[in-house]
Design a protein around this motif. Structure first.
Motif, PDB file in Angstrom:
ATOM      1  N   GLY A  51     -12.134 -42.987 -32.814  1.00 16.30           N
ATOM      2  CA  GLY A  51     -11.277 -44.073 -32.551  1.00 16.30           C
ATOM      3  C   GLY A  51     -12.274 -45.332 -31.984  1.00 16.30           C
ATOM      4  N   LEU A  52     -13.215 -44.894 -31.349  1.00 14.46           N
ATOM      5  CA  LEU A  52     -14.089 -46.196 -30.967  1.00 14.46           C
ATOM      6  C   LEU A  52     -14.899 -46.505 -32.208  1.00 14.46           C
ATOM      7  CD1 LEU A  52     -15.546 -47.636 -28.813  1.00 14.46           C
ATOM      8  CD2 LEU A  52     -16.827 -45.844 -27.946  1.00 14.46           C
ATOM      9  N   GLY A  53     -15.280 -45.752 -32.808  1.00 11.64           N
ATOM     10  CA  GLY A  53     -16.207 -46.218 -34.321  1.00 11.64           C
ATOM     11  C   GLY A  53     -15.195 -46.946 -35.070  1.00 11.64           C
ATOM     12  N   ARG A  54     -13.901 -46.637 -35.160  1.00 17.63           N
ATOM     13  CA  ARG A  54     -12.910 -47.366 -35.853  1.00 17.63           C
ATOM     14  C   ARG A  54     -12.674 -48.778 -35.238  1.00 17.63           C
ATOM     15  NH1 ARG A  54     -10.283 -42.004 -37.108  1.00 17.63           N
ATOM     16  NH2 ARG A  54      -9.221 -42.283 -35.191  1.00 17.63           N
ATOM     17  N   ALA A  55     -12.520 -48.573 -33.949  1.00 18.06           N
ATOM     18  CA  ALA A  55     -12.106 -50.020 -33.513  1.00 18.06           C
ATOM     19  C   ALA A  55     -13.396 -51.111 -33.773  1.00 18.06           C
ATOM     20  CB  ALA A  55     -12.179 -49.945 -31.876  1.00 18.06           C
ATOM     21  N   LEU A  56     -14.662 -50.493 -33.461  1.00 18.75           N
ATOM     22  CA  LEU A  56     -15.821 -51.521 -33.869  1.00 18.75           C
ATOM     23  C   LEU A  56     -15.916 -51.703 -35.367  1.00 18.75           C
ATOM     24  CD1 LEU A  56     -18.447 -49.324 -31.648  1.00 18.75           C
ATOM     25  CD2 LEU A  56     -17.628 -51.659 -31.464  1.00 18.75           C
ATOM     26  N   GLU A  57     -15.462 -51.035 -36.128  1.00 21.24           N
ATOM     27  CA  GLU A  57     -15.588 -51.193 -37.628  1.00 21.24           C
ATOM     28  C   GLU A  57     -14.448 -52.300 -38.011  1.00 21.24           C
ATOM     29  OE1 GLU A  57     -15.065 -47.794 -40.003  1.00 21.24           O
ATOM     30  OE2 GLU A  57     -15.574 -48.807 -42.157  1.00 21.24           O
ATOM     31  N   ARG A  58     -13.358 -52.107 -37.357  1.00 20.13           N
ATOM     32  CA  ARG A  58     -12.213 -53.195 -37.608  1.00 20.13           C
ATOM     33  C   ARG A  58     -12.652 -54.429 -37.053  1.00 20.13           C
ATOM     34  NH1 ARG A  58      -8.543 -49.283 -36.141  1.00 20.13           N
ATOM     35  NH2 ARG A  58      -8.657 -50.037 -33.792  1.00 20.13           N
ATOM     36  N   ARG A  75      -9.984 -60.951 -27.153  1.00 21.90           N
ATOM     37  CA  ARG A  75      -9.946 -61.372 -25.532  1.00 21.90           C
ATOM     38  C   ARG A  75      -8.616 -60.787 -25.028  1.00 21.90           C
ATOM     39  NH1 ARG A  75     -13.491 -65.932 -26.055  1.00 21.90           N
ATOM     40  NH2 ARG A  75     -15.600 -65.001 -25.243  1.00 21.90           N
ATOM     41  N   ALA A  76      -7.460 -61.045 -25.777  1.00 20.90           N
ATOM     42  CA  ALA A  76      -6.207 -60.870 -25.173  1.00 20.90           C
ATOM     43  C   ALA A  76      -5.954 -59.181 -24.813  1.00 20.90           C
ATOM     44  CB  ALA A  76      -5.201 -61.559 -25.969  1.00 20.90           C
ATOM     45  N   PRO A  77      -6.170 -58.434 -26.032  1.00 13.79           N
ATOM     46  CA  PRO A  77      -6.090 -57.101 -26.008  1.00 13.79           C
ATOM     47  C   PRO A  77      -7.010 -56.534 -24.656  1.00 13.79           C
ATOM     48  CG  PRO A  77      -6.879 -57.753 -28.128  1.00 13.79           C
ATOM     49  CD  PRO A  77      -6.568 -58.877 -27.551  1.00 13.79           C
ATOM     50  N   PHE A  78      -8.328 -57.123 -24.680  1.00 14.89           N
ATOM     51  CA  PHE A  78      -9.319 -56.693 -23.725  1.00 14.89           C
ATOM     52  C   PHE A  78      -8.487 -56.836 -22.440  1.00 14.89           C
ATOM     53  CE2 PHE A  78     -12.122 -58.088 -20.457  1.00 14.89           C
ATOM     54  CZ  PHE A  78     -13.195 -56.763 -20.285  1.00 14.89           C
ATOM     55  N   TYR A  79      -7.847 -57.913 -22.001  1.00 12.88           N
ATOM     56  CA  TYR A  79      -7.374 -58.275 -20.478  1.00 12.88           C
ATOM     57  C   TYR A  79      -6.227 -57.521 -20.498  1.00 12.88           C
ATOM     58  CZ  TYR A  79     -10.449 -62.263 -20.115  1.00 12.88           C
ATOM     59  OH  TYR A  79     -11.643 -63.277 -19.996  1.00 12.88           O
ATOM     60  N   GLU A  80      -5.352 -57.090 -21.543  1.00 11.01           N
ATOM     61  CA  GLU A  80      -4.173 -56.411 -21.453  1.00 11.01           C
ATOM     62  C   GLU A  80      -4.736 -54.818 -20.958  1.00 11.01           C
ATOM     63  OE1 GLU A  80      -1.871 -56.662 -24.868  1.00 11.01           O
ATOM     64  OE2 GLU A  80      -0.349 -54.842 -24.163  1.00 11.01           O
ATOM     65  N   ALA A  81      -5.643 -54.395 -21.725  1.00  9.42           N
ATOM     66  CA  ALA A  81      -6.126 -52.936 -21.529  1.00  9.42           C
ATOM     67  C   ALA A  81      -6.665 -52.747 -20.180  1.00  9.42           C
ATOM     68  CB  ALA A  81      -6.892 -52.428 -22.601  1.00  9.42           C
ATOM     69  N   TRP A  82      -7.305 -53.772 -19.789  1.00 10.92           N
ATOM     70  CA  TRP A  82      -8.403 -53.554 -18.467  1.00 10.92           C
ATOM     71  C   TRP A  82      -7.461 -53.796 -17.314  1.00 10.92           C
ATOM     72  CZ3 TRP A  82     -13.313 -51.866 -17.275  1.00 10.92           C
ATOM     73  CH2 TRP A  82     -14.018 -51.190 -18.581  1.00 10.92           C
ATOM     74  N   LEU A 270     -15.907 -56.331 -26.514  1.00 14.83           N
ATOM     75  CA  LEU A 270     -14.548 -56.273 -25.965  1.00 14.83           C
ATOM     76  C   LEU A 270     -13.947 -55.144 -26.888  1.00 14.83           C
ATOM     77  CD1 LEU A 270     -13.901 -59.757 -24.822  1.00 14.83           C
ATOM     78  CD2 LEU A 270     -15.144 -58.099 -23.906  1.00 14.83           C
ATOM     79  N   ALA A 271     -13.960 -55.005 -28.224  1.00 13.86           N
ATOM     80  CA  ALA A 271     -13.121 -54.186 -29.006  1.00 13.86           C
ATOM     81  C   ALA A 271     -13.612 -52.909 -28.442  1.00 13.86           C
ATOM     82  CB  ALA A 271     -13.547 -54.238 -30.347  1.00 13.86           C
ATOM     83  N   ALA A 272     -14.901 -52.367 -28.054  1.00 16.67           N
ATOM     84  CA  ALA A 272     -15.098 -51.102 -27.584  1.00 16.67           C
ATOM     85  C   ALA A 272     -14.593 -50.727 -26.211  1.00 16.67           C
ATOM     86  CB  ALA A 272     -16.548 -51.052 -27.474  1.00 16.67           C
ATOM     87  N   ALA A 273     -14.822 -51.774 -25.617  1.00 23.04           N
ATOM     88  CA  ALA A 273     -14.317 -51.956 -24.262  1.00 23.04           C
ATOM     89  C   ALA A 273     -12.575 -51.607 -23.928  1.00 23.04           C
ATOM     90  CB  ALA A 273     -14.533 -52.841 -23.203  1.00 23.04           C
ATOM     91  N   THR A 274     -12.095 -52.266 -24.989  1.00 18.66           N
ATOM     92  CA  THR A 274     -10.594 -52.204 -25.183  1.00 18.66           C
ATOM     93  C   THR A 274     -10.050 -50.729 -25.435  1.00 18.66           C
ATOM     94  OG1 THR A 274     -10.647 -54.470 -25.655  1.00 18.66           O
ATOM     95  CG2 THR A 274      -8.431 -52.877 -26.222  1.00 18.66           C
ATOM     96  N   HIS A 275     -10.850 -50.041 -26.398  1.00 11.84           N
ATOM     97  CA  HIS A 275     -10.656 -48.775 -26.685  1.00 11.84           C
ATOM     98  C   HIS A 275     -10.666 -47.808 -25.633  1.00 11.84           C
ATOM     99  CE1 HIS A 275     -10.037 -45.342 -29.345  1.00 11.84           C
ATOM    100  NE2 HIS A 275     -11.120 -44.674 -28.582  1.00 11.84           N
ATOM    101  N   VAL A 276     -11.810 -48.054 -24.838  1.00 10.96           N
ATOM    102  CA  VAL A 276     -12.130 -47.072 -23.809  1.00 10.96           C
ATOM    103  C   VAL A 276     -11.049 -47.375 -22.677  1.00 10.96           C
ATOM    104  CG1 VAL A 276     -13.728 -46.902 -21.728  1.00 10.96           C
ATOM    105  CG2 VAL A 276     -14.641 -47.226 -24.009  1.00 10.96           C
TER     106      VAL A 276
END
Ligand SMILES: Cc1ncc(COP(=O)(O)O)c(C=O)c1O
Length: 379
Positions: A51-58, A75-82, A270-276
């Protein structure tokens, strides 16, 4: 002809790591090792998480990099997830690239906001190798001078925290120092002293979060909320990222523009961190960490293990006299299990991927029973 060699920063293990998947490491001698080290807490989701690999690729295909001069839609999905992981309160975050930077920036913010130049830290603490982070780490600093006054106190003590102090920084559980938990009441006392003096209470959560203790952060495990805390290592599951969180009320006195970073907060990190964060926020994820942590605690009395310390999946196995952690680590490696040492020569450190399978505890137990160590007298 010029030559180029690596600066000898590290004493490395024999052999090399050719590949890794989840908690299995393909070693150069053809063996598959069980990873109870987790890349020093970095591989929070295990190696090669799909999943992390796919998030990075996207993200790479959509927008590979954006300078901080512009906003970007990651940024928005990052804030929402964290946001879902945050301790009680209103928070701001600044993104950089590593744990040392995350701490460095928090110290800079705290000293700028309070107008003070003294920092309290603790014996046995480790916070990184840049100038400010090294100044508050125990052991050789590596710089001729520190960038501010440093008062280093014995762990668990508070004498000298007064209104000259701008920040008090600590790992809620000292990891490299030996997986040492805070004595009862210590964090509460620090909280009260920082409230009374105006100093920022800063938790270095580079190893303890997100999720490693079975709660998003150590602050939720211990019930003490700091003014600021740092995160790195596992926060983007293997992608370099440092995060400096500060309570909005405290951050309001930090001059805008005090911190900055070219790569900090760029789309890939941020994409990686959002997934985590999305994974860690799932209740079953944290339940798994707590359950597995309890299983590791059940290893007391197995082979040379005389005690188990730590919380969740930040664990120290205390070994009987006669077998050092380094000897145990080497012998376990022979048996196909990677663990780590720390500054306490009798404590073997375990910080596996948070997704480790439960069967790993039995595998470790078996291997521990085969470790050579002098039997206790009379047995
Ligand atoms: C508790 C703690 N803080 C800070 C750091 C520094 O992190 P980095 O190496 O990403 O700068 C480390 C690294 O081991 C750490 O364990």
């Amino acid at each position: 002809m010029p030559t180029l060699q690596e600066y000898p920063a590290y004493a490395r293990l024999q052999g090399s790591l050719l590949g890794a998947s989840e908690s299995l490491l393909s070693w150069s001698d053809g063996r598959e090792l069980l990873d109870l080290y987790g890349g020093h807490c970095v591989n929070a989701l295990g190696a090669g998480d799909l999943g992390l690999g796919r998030a990075l690729e996207r993200q790479w295909q959509q927008l590979s990099f954006a300078t901080n001069l512009v906003d970007h839609p990651g940024r928005a999905p990052f804030y929402e997830a964290w946001q879902k992981l945050m301790p009680e309160g209103d928070w701001q975050v600044f993104a950089s690239n590593s744990g040392a930077e995350a701490n460095e920036n928090l110290l800079k913010m705290a000293l700028a906001a309070t107008g003070r130049s003294r920092v309290v830290c603790f014996e046995g603490g480790f916070h990184g190798r840049t100038a400010a982070a090294a100044a508050v780490s125990d052991g050789a600093n590596g710089f001729p001078l520190t960038p501010f006054d440093v008062l280093r106190l014995p762990w668990g003590t508070t004498a000298g925290i007064d209104s000259s102090v701008g920040a008090v920084i600590l790992e809620p559980i000292q990891s490299l120092g030996g997986v040492v938990e805070p004595p009862a009441g210590f964090l509460e006392e620090l909280r009260a002293l920082c409230d009374a003096t105006g100093a920022w209470l800063i938790f270095d959560e580079v190893q303890t979060g997100p999720g490693r203790l079975g709660t998003p952060w150590a602050s939720q495990h211990y019930g003490v909320i700091p003014d600021a805390f740092s995160s790195a290592k596992g926060c983007a599951g293997g992608f370099p990222l440092g995060l400096s969180f500060a309570q909005s009320e405290r951050a309001a006195s930090v001059p805008a523009g005090l911190c900055g970073s070219t790569f900090g907060g760029a789309p890939l990190a941020l994409a990686a961190a959002t997934h985590v964060a999305q994974r860690v926020a799932q209740p079953e994820f944290l339940d798994h960490v707590s359950k597995l942590g309890r299983a590791f605690h059940g290893l007391v009395g197995t082979g040379p293990v005389v005690g188990v310390r730590g919380v969740g999946l930040l664990i120290g196995l205390e070994l009987a006299p006669g077998l050092s952690a380094k000897e145990a680590r080497d012998a376990l490696l022979e048996q196909g299990i990677l663990t780590a040492t720390c500054w306490n020569p009798q404590v073997l450190r375990i910080s596996p991927p948070l997704t480790l399978a439960g069967s790993a505890v039995g595998q470790l137990a078996q291997a521990l029973c085969h470790l050579p160590y002098p039997s206790p007298a009379g047995s």
